[in-house]
Design an enzyme around this catalytic site. Structure first.
Site, PDB file in Angstrom:
ATOM      1  N   GLY A  44       0.813  -1.220   0.000  1.00 38.98           N
ATOM      2  CA  GLY A  44       0.000   0.000   0.000  1.00 38.98           C
ATOM      3  C   GLY A  44       0.840   1.260   0.000  1.00 38.98           C
ATOM      4  CB  CYS A  45       3.732   2.267   2.061  1.00 38.93           C
ATOM      5  SG  CYS A  45       2.849   2.164   3.640  1.00 38.93           S
TER       6      CYS A  45
END
Length: 155
Positions: A44-45
Site C-alpha cells: 500500500g505504501c
C-alpha cells in the site's frame, strides 16, 4: 510539542529527511502535501508513493511540494527512494515526534493482534504554514487524485 489543527499554523519542528533537514521554516513559500504512511516498501505504501511520484509534476505546477513521513530510518528511506525513483523528500520520524504532532499514531489490528502504528493520513499546508485540509484513515486508491484536486482548487 503542539498538535495540529485545521485553520491554524503548524507548530515549529525540525526533522531529518532524504533531502536534508526539513522544518516548518523550509516549507514556507509554497503549499505542502505532507503524507504519513506506515512502512517503506510495503504494498500500500509503495502504491501511494508511486501515485505521488507519477503526479509530482502536476503538484509542482500548482506550486506544491510533497513530503512523505514514516517511522523508518533514513537508510530505509534512501533505499525506498532509489527503488521507486521518488523525486520528493521522505522524513524519518523514528521517535514519532511528527507522528504525535499530527496525531496519526493509532492502535491497529494486524493478524489478530493490536499493534500501534501510523494511520495513513495526508495534510495540505498552505504557503504560510497553515494546515488547510486533512485526510485521515484513508484508502490508497484514488487518494492522490483527490489531494491533487484540493491543491488545484486552493491554487
Amino acid at each position: 510539542m503542539s498538535e495540529v489543527a485545521v485553520g491554524k499554523p503548524i507548530p515549529d519542528f525540525v526533522a531529518a529527511s532524504t533531502h536534508g533537514n526539513i522544518s516548518r521554516e523550509t516549507l514556507l513559500g509554497r503549499s505542502t502535501v505532507m503524507y504519513f504512511y506506515p512502512k517503506d516498501s510495503t504494498p500500500g505504501c509503495t502504491t501511494q508513493a508511486q501515485g505521488f511520484r507519477d503526479n509530482h509534476h502536476e503538484f509542482t505546477d500548482a506550486s506544491c511540494q510533497i513530503v512523505g513521513v514514516s517511522r523508518d530510518s533514513l537508510k530505509s528511506h534512501a533505499s525506498f527512494t532509489e527503488k521507486q525513483s521518488l523525486p520528493f523528500a521522505l522524513i524519518a520520524d523514528p521517535d514519532e515526534n511528527l507522528c504525535e504532532m499530527f496525531k496519526v499514531m493509532k492502535l491497529k489490528n494486524m493478524y489478530g493482534k493490536q499493534v500501534r502504528g501510523i494511520e495513513r493520513s495526508t495534510f495540505l499546508i498552505d504557503e504560510q504554514g497553515v494546515l488547510i485540509q486533512e485526510w485521515r484513515g484513508l484508502r490508497v486508491p484514488g487518494h492522490v487524485d483527490e489531494v491533487l484536486k484540493a491543491v488545484r482548487e486552493k491554487a
